[in-house]
Motif scaffolding. Structure first.
Motif, PDB file in Angstrom:
ATOM      1  N   ASP A 458      52.980  55.244  45.460  1.00 17.30           N
ATOM      2  CA  ASP A 458      52.958  55.309  43.992  1.00 17.30           C
ATOM      3  C   ASP A 458      51.630  55.810  43.432  1.00 17.30           C
ATOM      4  OD1 ASP A 458      55.459  54.214  44.105  1.00 17.30           O
ATOM      5  OD2 ASP A 458      54.756  52.151  43.839  1.00 17.30           O
ATOM      6  N   ASP A 459      50.818  56.441  44.254  1.00 20.86           N
ATOM      7  CA  ASP A 459      49.522  56.892  43.742  1.00 20.86           C
ATOM      8  C   ASP A 459      49.698  58.193  42.949  1.00 20.86           C
ATOM      9  OD1 ASP A 459      50.217  58.317  46.022  1.00 20.86           O
ATOM     10  OD2 ASP A 459      48.141  58.845  46.452  1.00 20.86           O
ATOM     11  N   LEU A 460      48.616  58.622  42.317  1.00 21.88           N
ATOM     12  CA  LEU A 460      48.708  59.797  41.449  1.00 21.88           C
ATOM     13  C   LEU A 460      49.136  61.039  42.233  1.00 21.88           C
ATOM     14  CD1 LEU A 460      48.322  61.338  38.831  1.00 21.88           C
ATOM     15  CD2 LEU A 460      45.868  61.446  39.294  1.00 21.88           C
ATOM     16  N   ALA A 461      48.582  61.196  43.428  1.00 16.45           N
ATOM     17  CA  ALA A 461      48.917  62.396  44.206  1.00 16.45           C
ATOM     18  C   ALA A 461      50.427  62.467  44.439  1.00 16.45           C
ATOM     19  CB  ALA A 461      48.174  62.380  45.533  1.00 16.45           C
ATOM     20  N   LYS A 462      51.009  61.317  44.772  1.00 16.01           N
ATOM     21  CA  LYS A 462      52.439  61.306  45.048  1.00 16.01           C
ATOM     22  C   LYS A 462      53.230  61.611  43.784  1.00 16.01           C
ATOM     23  CE  LYS A 462      52.183  60.555  48.538  1.00 16.01           C
ATOM     24  NZ  LYS A 462      51.831  59.873  49.769  1.00 16.01           N
ATOM     25  N   ASP A 463      52.810  61.010  42.655  1.00 15.66           N
ATOM     26  CA  ASP A 463      53.523  61.260  41.397  1.00 15.66           C
ATOM     27  C   ASP A 463      53.406  62.728  40.989  1.00 15.66           C
ATOM     28  OD1 ASP A 463      54.088  58.606  41.443  1.00 15.66           O
ATOM     29  OD2 ASP A 463      52.715  58.027  39.829  1.00 15.66           O
ATOM     30  N   MET A 464      52.273  63.300  41.329  1.00 20.30           N
ATOM     31  CA  MET A 464      52.028  64.699  40.993  1.00 20.30           C
ATOM     32  C   MET A 464      53.026  65.625  41.705  1.00 20.30           C
ATOM     33  SD  MET A 464      49.941  65.403  38.842  1.00 20.30           S
ATOM     34  CE  MET A 464      49.084  66.683  38.179  1.00 20.30           C
ATOM     35  N   VAL A 465      53.442  65.248  42.902  1.00 17.51           N
ATOM     36  CA  VAL A 465      54.405  66.091  43.623  1.00 17.51           C
ATOM     37  C   VAL A 465      55.723  66.121  42.840  1.00 17.51           C
ATOM     38  CG1 VAL A 465      55.598  66.533  45.787  1.00 17.51           C
ATOM     39  CG2 VAL A 465      53.345  65.459  45.830  1.00 17.51           C
ATOM     40  N   TRP A 466      56.094  64.954  42.330  1.00 22.04           N
ATOM     41  CA  TRP A 466      57.318  64.927  41.515  1.00 22.04           C
ATOM     42  C   TRP A 466      57.100  65.728  40.226  1.00 22.04           C
ATOM     43  CZ3 TRP A 466      58.161  62.330  36.680  1.00 22.04           C
ATOM     44  CH2 TRP A 466      59.493  62.440  36.226  1.00 22.04           C
ATOM     45  N   TYR A 467      55.878  65.649  39.668  1.00 19.00           N
ATOM     46  CA  TYR A 467      55.587  66.443  38.465  1.00 19.00           C
ATOM     47  C   TYR A 467      55.778  67.934  38.750  1.00 19.00           C
ATOM     48  CZ  TYR A 467      53.461  68.150  34.209  1.00 19.00           C
ATOM     49  OH  TYR A 467      53.269  68.795  33.007  1.00 19.00           O
ATOM     50  N   LEU A 468      55.355  68.351  39.935  1.00 23.59           N
ATOM     51  CA  LEU A 468      55.532  69.762  40.302  1.00 23.59           C
ATOM     52  C   LEU A 468      57.013  70.145  40.312  1.00 23.59           C
ATOM     53  CD1 LEU A 468      52.977  70.461  43.161  1.00 23.59           C
ATOM     54  CD2 LEU A 468      53.274  71.801  41.083  1.00 23.59           C
ATOM     55  N   TRP A 469      57.860  69.197  40.641  1.00 26.15           N
ATOM     56  CA  TRP A 469      59.309  69.454  40.671  1.00 26.15           C
ATOM     57  C   TRP A 469      59.886  69.584  39.258  1.00 26.15           C
ATOM     58  CZ3 TRP A 469      63.710  70.972  42.625  1.00 26.15           C
ATOM     59  CH2 TRP A 469      64.933  70.408  42.224  1.00 26.15           C
ATOM     60  N   SER A 470      59.377  68.756  38.331  1.00 26.98           N
ATOM     61  CA  SER A 470      60.101  68.704  37.056  1.00 26.98           C
ATOM     62  C   SER A 470      59.239  68.611  35.803  1.00 26.98           C
ATOM     63  CB  SER A 470      61.066  67.514  37.078  1.00 26.98           C
ATOM     64  OG  SER A 470      60.329  66.333  37.292  1.00 26.98           O
ATOM     65  N   GLY A 471      57.917  68.744  35.952  1.00 27.73           N
ATOM     66  CA  GLY A 471      57.042  68.592  34.790  1.00 27.73           C
ATOM     67  C   GLY A 471      56.921  69.871  33.971  1.00 27.73           C
ATOM     68  N   GLU A 472      56.650  69.675  32.679  1.00 30.94           N
ATOM     69  CA  GLU A 472      56.603  70.797  31.734  1.00 30.94           C
ATOM     70  C   GLU A 472      55.589  71.876  32.120  1.00 30.94           C
ATOM     71  OE1 GLU A 472      55.758  69.407  27.799  1.00 30.94           O
ATOM     72  OE2 GLU A 472      55.992  71.419  26.923  1.00 30.94           O
ATOM     73  N   TYR A 473      54.433  71.460  32.614  1.00 33.44           N
ATOM     74  CA  TYR A 473      53.389  72.455  32.931  1.00 33.44           C
ATOM     75  C   TYR A 473      53.317  72.775  34.424  1.00 33.44           C
ATOM     76  CZ  TYR A 473      52.020  71.328  28.187  1.00 33.44           C
ATOM     77  OH  TYR A 473      52.040  71.134  26.839  1.00 33.44           O
TER      78      TYR A 473
END
Ligand SMILES: O=P(O)(O)OC[C@H]1O[C@](O)(COP(=O)(O)O)[C@@H](O)[C@@H]1O
Ligand SMILES: [Mn+2]
Length: 643
Positions: A458-473
């Motif tokens: 649940d760390d930021l790096a892991k969340d960031m991978v999901w952001y890469l999948w579906s985040g706006e930027y």
């Protein structure tokens, strides 16, 4: 230069002659024409179609055969010869049925071996002998070199060569030699392969694509959004894991998870059986040619719901703990009126259809049941134990990057996030603002950190991978929000639409593309942006070559699921010493079709750019590296041997 380093190097080059020979060799390579680069993208598990493109080098093999034999062979003979080079084992079997007696077969062998040697000689003319040697079949290197370098000016050697070929045939080695030579040809026509993202998802055999790439002689990968989802799952992100299983269920590909990668789905199935029933919104998309039994379909439908609901819950946790992801609009489970079965999104209320909320507590909708938690723990444990997946994911990390600067071009799967005015969009991550190249470098740093720490979930790096999948930027997603939930539960198609980043219309504009190239310190007069990710709808007249040639989009859709909207089956790009050519591929039927009818699927080649002068290795990335090596060797020469 550090003398310790030079001392070490001197162990390899332990006399003056060795250093000098290597310098001469490298300098000579610099003056050879640049090798052919081959670009493919959005393979989406379509192993067979990919194999075909790889084996025919996007038409390069046939092109070389035509150069040599157009005037002497019929079209049918050329097709047959080309097919033999693509699929030597199978084609040999078929061809051999055509001969009535051994004499005829032996004659055919003699002719074919000579043609293959000619073809190899032609295809390798821009390489050094040493490079060619490495591409030759191991067990036949000596013999093939004899045949290749015959200089028969005085005809003394003619009987010698004829004898070699006859011996090969009579010793029963002809098939092996032909097969070896076919693979050598395939290797020679393409020097280096770029895979511009999305190896995984939708199609049935991404694992076989990975094995092919692992064995390929020279390759790099620019990660696609689907690839990072798999990387994230393996690296410990449960939400990425839920996503890959959901997509596999949706496309009836759970055997990739279960049989190919050996991940035990039993706990998930038990949960699914307990809480879910049939549901038309979650039935798997059928492969056109395969039949799924009713019972199996029902099982997949249940698993599909179970994992989708877990995914929505887990997403909500990330959105809450990362406010700077700015995704609170996606806290959908909290926007549901569970009594009325309605949802309010962006101020509009819609009825919900096909709901399956049995595990959701309306008071705390994103809370996982203990059973759900346990299932995810077990799945994560199982996926991280998979040796095969570990091998594939390690390779994806080793050869992959978010973008690549190569021979003056920028290779990227998705986009460079832009606003409507064409400025690089900014994203704030933990109080620091990033944009453009710096944002992409930051994303990549996070991804590598996530991969290095599979024990963190649940760390930021892991969340960031999901952001890469579906985040706006995200440079890989390139859309404003992912409407997976809406597509399952809301009828109104307006809600399904995923708005694209302005990049996707601005990239038609040459100035914008030049600006992006400059942002990456590439020459805007010569560089190109090579993009995948969005299928080019040739059916609607969309042109894959945009912005006066600065932008080339090569996702024509290998993915069968998308071929009806694109009208073709993928673009690939070739970049040789004469310039760049885009190749459009027609729908690939089957290997059998190619073998029997010689139907090659590629169609039109379009010129993107023509070099004014033939490009040499000196002007390439490899050339840069060689120059550095030459400079080091010169230092060694001076330090050690020149007195
Ligand atoms: O067609 P499906 O399976 O619903 O998938 C749609 C999803 O795939 C995506 O298009 C991403 O996949 P691509 O990278 O292949 O475009 C999402 O934007 C979208 O939500
Ligand atoms: Mn993609």
């Amino acid at each position: 230069m550090n003398s310790k380093y030079l001392d070490l190097l001197a162990q390899k080059y332990d006399c003056e002659e060795k250093v000098v020979t290597e310098i001469i060799n490298l300098e000579a390579i610099l003056n050879l024409p640049k090798g052919t680069e081959h670009f493919v993208s959005d393979l989406h598990g379509e192993y067979q179609a990919f194999q075909h493109v790889l084996r025919n080098g996007s038409g390069n093999v046939k092109g070389k055969i035509e150069d040599l034999y157009k005037k002497v062979l019929t079209e049918k003979e050329i097709k047959e010869f080309a097919t033999l080079v693509y699929y030597p084992e199978e084609k040999l079997k078929l061809m051999k049925n055509d001969f009535d007696n051994e004499r005829e077969l032996h004659h055919w062998y003699t002719v074919i071996i000579e043609r293959m040697i000619n073809l190899i000689s032609y295809a390798s003319s821009k390489y050094t002998r040493s490079k060619l040697r490495k591409a030759l079949p191991d067990q036949f290197v000596y013999i093939v070199e004899e045949l290749l370098y015959k200089t028969d000016e005085y005809t003394n050697k003619e009987p010698y060569y004829t004898k070699i070929v006859q011996q090969i045939i009579s010793l029963g080695q002809a098939d092996k030699l032909i097969i070896g030579l076919a693979y050598t040809t395939q290797q020679l026509v393409v020097d280096h392969l770029h895979v511009v993202g999305d190896i995984y998802d939708r199609g049935p055999e991404p694992d076989k694509i990975m094995d092919t790439l692992i064995n390929y002689h020279s390759v790099d990968i620019q990660w696609g959004n689907h690839d990072v989802l798999w990387l994230g799952a393996f690296a410990g992100s449960k939400v990425c894991l839920a996503n890959i299983i959901r997509i596999c269920a949706r496309y009836d590909n759970l055997d990739i998870i279960e049989d190919v990668y050996g991940i035990n789905l039993r706990p998930l199935l038990n949960l699914a059986e307990k809480y879910y029933d049939d549901n038309p919104a979650f039935r798997p998309k059928r492969h056109s040619d395969e039949k799924v039994s009713e019972e199996e379909q029902l099982q997949i439908t249940k698993i599909h719901q179970a994992i989708a609901i877990i995914q929505f819950k887990l997403e909500s946790h990330i959105i809450k703990r990362r406010p700077y992801f700015k995704m609170s609009e996606r806290l959908l489970l909290e926007k549901i009126d569970y009594d009325r079965s309605e949802i309010t999104i962006h101020g509009n209320t819609y009825p919900l259809d096909h709901t399956c909320f049995a595990t959701i507590n309306p008071q705390q909708p994103d809370q996982l049941l203990d059973e759900e938690k346990q299932v995810m723990d077990k799945l994560l444990f199982s996926i991280q134990q998979s040796e095969k997946l570990a091998r594939h994911m390690n390779f994806l990390m080793k050869k992959g990057s978010l973008y690549l600067k190569y021979n003056g071009n920028l290779l990227i799967h998705g986009c460079i996030p832009l606003d409507e005015e064409g400025n690089m969009e900014k994203m704030v991550i933990e109080d620091k603002t990033y944009a453009g190249r710096e944002l992409l470098d930051t994303f990549e740093r996070f991804l590598r950190e996530a991969f290095a720490h599979p024990e963190e979930t649940d760390d930021l790096a892991k969340d960031m991978v999901w952001y890469l999948w579906s985040g706006e930027y995200s440079s890989l997603f390139g859309k404003r929000e992912m409407t997976t939930f809406e597509r399952y539960f809301i009828k109104d198609k307006k809600t399904h639409k995923e708005r694209k980043n302005p990049y996707y219309h601005l990239r038609e504009n040459e100035e914008i593309c030049r600006k992006i190239l400059a942002e990456f310190e590439l020459n805007p007069d010569q560089g190109h942006i090579i993009n995948g990710h969005t299928p080019v709808k040739e059916i609607d007249g969309e042109n894959p070559i945009k912005a006066n040639g600065r932008m080339i989009v090569i996702d024509g859709g290998f993915s069968k699921a998308y071929q009806s909207t694109t009208g073709i089956a993928g673009y690939t790009l070739l970049y040789n010493s004469f310039g760049m050519q885009l190749v459009a591929h027609k729908h690939f039927n089957s290997k059998e079709d190619v073998l029997i009818n010689g139907t090659d699927v590629l169609s039109v080649k379009r010129l993107v750019d023509k070099e004014l002068e033939r490009k040499k290795v000196l002007e390439t990335n490899v050339g840069e590296e060689i120059l550095q090596e030459v400079s080091i060797l010169n230092s060694l020469l001076e330090y050690r041997y020149v007195k």
